[in-house]
Scaffold this motif. Structure first.
Motif, PDB file in Angstrom:
ATOM      1  N   ALA A 218       0.872  -1.185   0.000  1.00  0.00           N
ATOM      2  CA  ALA A 218       0.000   0.000   0.000  1.00  0.00           C
ATOM      3  C   ALA A 218       0.898   1.221   0.000  1.00  0.00           C
ATOM      4  N   LEU A 219       0.345   2.338  -0.422  1.00  0.00           N
ATOM      5  CA  LEU A 219       1.114   3.590  -0.383  1.00  0.00           C
ATOM      6  C   LEU A 219       0.961   4.164   1.025  1.00  0.00           C
ATOM      7  N   PRO A 220       2.053   4.275   1.792  1.00  0.00           N
ATOM      8  CA  PRO A 220       1.902   4.791   3.158  1.00  0.00           C
ATOM      9  C   PRO A 220       1.498   6.263   3.139  1.00  0.00           C
ATOM     10  N   LYS A 221       0.819   6.690   4.190  1.00  0.00           N
ATOM     11  CA  LYS A 221       0.246   8.051   4.157  1.00  0.00           C
ATOM     12  C   LYS A 221       1.311   9.119   3.959  1.00  0.00           C
ATOM     13  N   GLU A 222       2.516   8.922   4.505  1.00  0.00           N
ATOM     14  CA  GLU A 222       3.565   9.953   4.380  1.00  0.00           C
ATOM     15  C   GLU A 222       4.068  10.073   2.938  1.00  0.00           C
ATOM     16  N   ALA A 223       3.736   9.086   2.087  1.00  0.00           N
ATOM     17  CA  ALA A 223       4.208   9.123   0.695  1.00  0.00           C
ATOM     18  C   ALA A 223       3.078   9.514  -0.256  1.00  0.00           C
ATOM     19  N   ALA A 224       1.928   9.930   0.321  1.00  0.00           N
ATOM     20  CA  ALA A 224       0.737  10.188  -0.507  1.00  0.00           C
ATOM     21  C   ALA A 224       1.019  11.177  -1.638  1.00  0.00           C
TER      22      ALA A 224
ATOM     23  N   PHE B 209       8.139   6.897  -3.785  1.00  0.00           N
ATOM     24  CA  PHE B 209       8.013   5.708  -2.935  1.00  0.00           C
ATOM     25  C   PHE B 209       8.405   4.445  -3.701  1.00  0.00           C
ATOM     26  N   VAL B 210       7.872   4.325  -4.904  1.00  0.00           N
ATOM     27  CA  VAL B 210       8.161   3.123  -5.709  1.00  0.00           C
ATOM     28  C   VAL B 210       9.666   3.033  -5.996  1.00  0.00           C
ATOM     29  N   LYS B 211      10.260   4.197  -6.233  1.00  0.00           N
ATOM     30  CA  LYS B 211      11.688   4.231  -6.532  1.00  0.00           C
ATOM     31  C   LYS B 211      12.516   3.768  -5.316  1.00  0.00           C
ATOM     32  N   GLN B 212      12.097   4.220  -4.138  1.00  0.00           N
ATOM     33  CA  GLN B 212      12.796   3.845  -2.913  1.00  0.00           C
ATOM     34  C   GLN B 212      12.657   2.337  -2.642  1.00  0.00           C
TER      35      GLN B 212
ATOM     36  N   GLY C  68      14.651   0.449  -5.174  1.00  0.00           N
ATOM     37  CA  GLY C  68      16.086   0.737  -5.181  1.00  0.00           C
ATOM     38  C   GLY C  68      16.740   0.421  -3.846  1.00  0.00           C
ATOM     39  N   PRO C  69      16.997   1.480  -3.050  1.00  0.00           N
ATOM     40  CA  PRO C  69      17.803   1.280  -1.832  1.00  0.00           C
ATOM     41  C   PRO C  69      17.199   0.312  -0.822  1.00  0.00           C
ATOM     42  N   TRP C  70      15.869   0.282  -0.696  1.00  0.00           N
ATOM     43  CA  TRP C  70      15.288  -0.618   0.316  1.00  0.00           C
ATOM     44  C   TRP C  70      15.479  -2.075  -0.087  1.00  0.00           C
ATOM     45  N   LEU C  71      15.157  -2.368  -1.336  1.00  0.00           N
ATOM     46  CA  LEU C  71      15.316  -3.741  -1.831  1.00  0.00           C
ATOM     47  C   LEU C  71      16.776  -4.178  -1.725  1.00  0.00           C
ATOM     48  N   GLU C  72      17.666  -3.287  -2.126  1.00  0.00           N
ATOM     49  CA  GLU C  72      19.094  -3.636  -2.104  1.00  0.00           C
ATOM     50  C   GLU C  72      19.563  -3.906  -0.685  1.00  0.00           C
TER      51      GLU C  72
END
Ligand code: DI6
Ligand code: FE
Length: 419
Positions: free
Chosen positions: A192-198, A204-207, A210-214
């Motif tokens: 889900a898209l968290p509220k802080e990324a609305a 959000f998708v990029k994060q 990218g860095p989170w997945l890595e």
């Protein structure tokens, strides 16, 4: 001169189970027996592997001459350890209030759009301590294990920020260390898209991709990734971006596809050679053909279908005709499937989706193993595979699909050891 290999040499078996009916769940070639049955049989283990299967009489003779420990199964049915290949087992809080609202006429989508639904579990999960997450997940895991589950897939997805996603995956791994249970972890980065990324979906998708997945992959915390590709969640293009990133890292994928609408998510999953596409209530014939072509397993989740009181079941006839392997799982999650019974999912798979008992049982053994990429190690009773199996006090395998709320599991062996 080479020493001949002797199946029966002393010390080859650690223990043997006799007087059992084996449902090996090996795919049938005779078109008659769907469970790969061996009646009046015995199964021997060596270490954590299945070492031998054959007649009880032969096993007893061998065991006597070689001083092997014998367990008499008293005519019980012995099946491969069950595999729950789709769960969201680790989360904080409960969604019982949302359940009440839905019964007063508010829809799942309306609740989600109003910031409830997944977001409310995200809030409760972020506020929970690792200890409390482990404790509540343990209770749920034990219920599944009581019915004979020996392998469990667990998704993250209720953190939606790196530190909490990491915590969920660590708790899942810890569960696997503490319990006699194999745990496979999945990074459900796009849930889900968290509220802080609305205000910044793309960011959000990029994060996430990218860095989170890595970071999570580098920590060795993930066996696969997953995304909720749906009109209330993430688009095909967004999901594709995430799957590309996972593919570059060599991480296999699952996709939540076609749960509420057909956006072409099954075709996307197939394009990426995903291990599984899950839900699939909304699936076209070309979508089913794409899954078949890619060897992607269709994971059906009747618990969510039932809880949401949906009326369009997955097109099982298309899937069958296309030759797609069908798995079944609990989808254990607080919102749409607060279900800790894989046996109940078996019944629902038959009554709600029209699976035969053989298809349903293959769906929690052989095909569930494939949905996790573990088909060479688990999912059937075969010599050389892991000695994970469960004994049931039943007269025939279909009874596991038939009974509502019964648990005939008498004992479970995990890696050759009685649990
Ligand atoms: N589909 C589901 O059924 C669960 N997640 C998903 O992608 C529901 C999750 C929830 O409502 O908390
Ligand atoms: Fe799910």
């Amino acid at each position: 001169m080479d020493k001949p290999v002797q199946q029966s040499s002393t010390g080859e078996w650690d223990r043997v189970w006799v007087n059992a009916n084996l449902a090996t769940m090996v795919a049938a070639h005779d078109g008659v027996s769907g469970y790969g049955e061996i009646k009046d049989a015995a199964l021997a283990v060596r270490g954590d592997r299945i070492a031998w299967m054959g007649s009880s009489a032969e096993a007893l003779a061998r065991a006597r001459s070689q001083d092997v420990a014998v367990t008499d199964c008293g005519g019980a049915w012995l099946l491969p350890g069950l595999i729950d290949c789709h769960t969201h087992l680790v989360y904080g809080g409960s969604r019982v209030e949302e359940f009440e609202k839905r019964l007063c006429g508010v829809s799942y989508e309306e609740i989600a759009r109003a910031g409830g639904g997944i977001q409310s579990t995200v809030n409760a999960t972020r506020a929970a301590t690792p200890e409390s997450l482990l404790e509540s997940a343990t209770v749920r895991a034990l219920r599944l294990m009581d019915e004979g589950v020996t392998t469990l897939e667990i998704k993250s997805g209720y953190g939606l920020e790196l530190s909490v996603e990491r915590r969920l995956l660590e708790v899942a791994r810890e569960l696997g260390r503490r319990l006699p249970l194999s745990v496979r972890t999945t990074y459900l980065g796009l849930h889900a898209l968290p509220k802080e990324a609305a205000a910044d979906r793309a960011g959000f998708v990029k994060q996430v991709s990218g860095p989170w997945l890595e970071a999570l992959a580098a920590s060795g915390l993930i066996d696969a990734v997953d995304a909720f590709c749906e009109n209330i969640a993430f688009s095909v293009a967004e999901t594709e971006q995430f799957l590309h990133a996972a593919q570059r890292l060599g991480v296999p994928a699952h996709v939540h596809a076609g749960q509420l609408s057909d956006m072409g998510a099954a075709e996307l999953a197939a394009r990426f050679g995903a291990l599984s596409a899950d839900h699939l209530e909304y699936l076209s014939a070309p979508g089913a053909a794409a899954l078949a072509g890619a060897g992607t397993v269709a994971v059906l989740l009747p618990g969510a279908y039932y809880m949401l009181r949906q009326t369009t079941p997955p097109p099982v006839p298309f899937l069958r005709q296309a030759g797609v392997a069908l798995a079944l799982a609990t989808d254990c999650n607080p919102g749409t499937s607060p279900c800790t019974s894989l046996l109940l999912a078996l019944n629902m798979g038959c009554t709600l989706f029209g699976l035969t008992p053989h298809e349903a049982l293959a769906g929690v053994t052989r095909h569930a193993a494939r949905a996790l990429g573990l088909q060479t190690d688990i999912g059937t009773l075969e010599v050389g595979k892991r000695a994970d199996f469960a004994l049931y006090r039943i007269d025939r395998p279909a009874e596991l699909c038939y009974a509502l709320g019964a648990n005939p599991c008498a004992s479970v062996v995990y890696g050759g050891v009685a649990r």
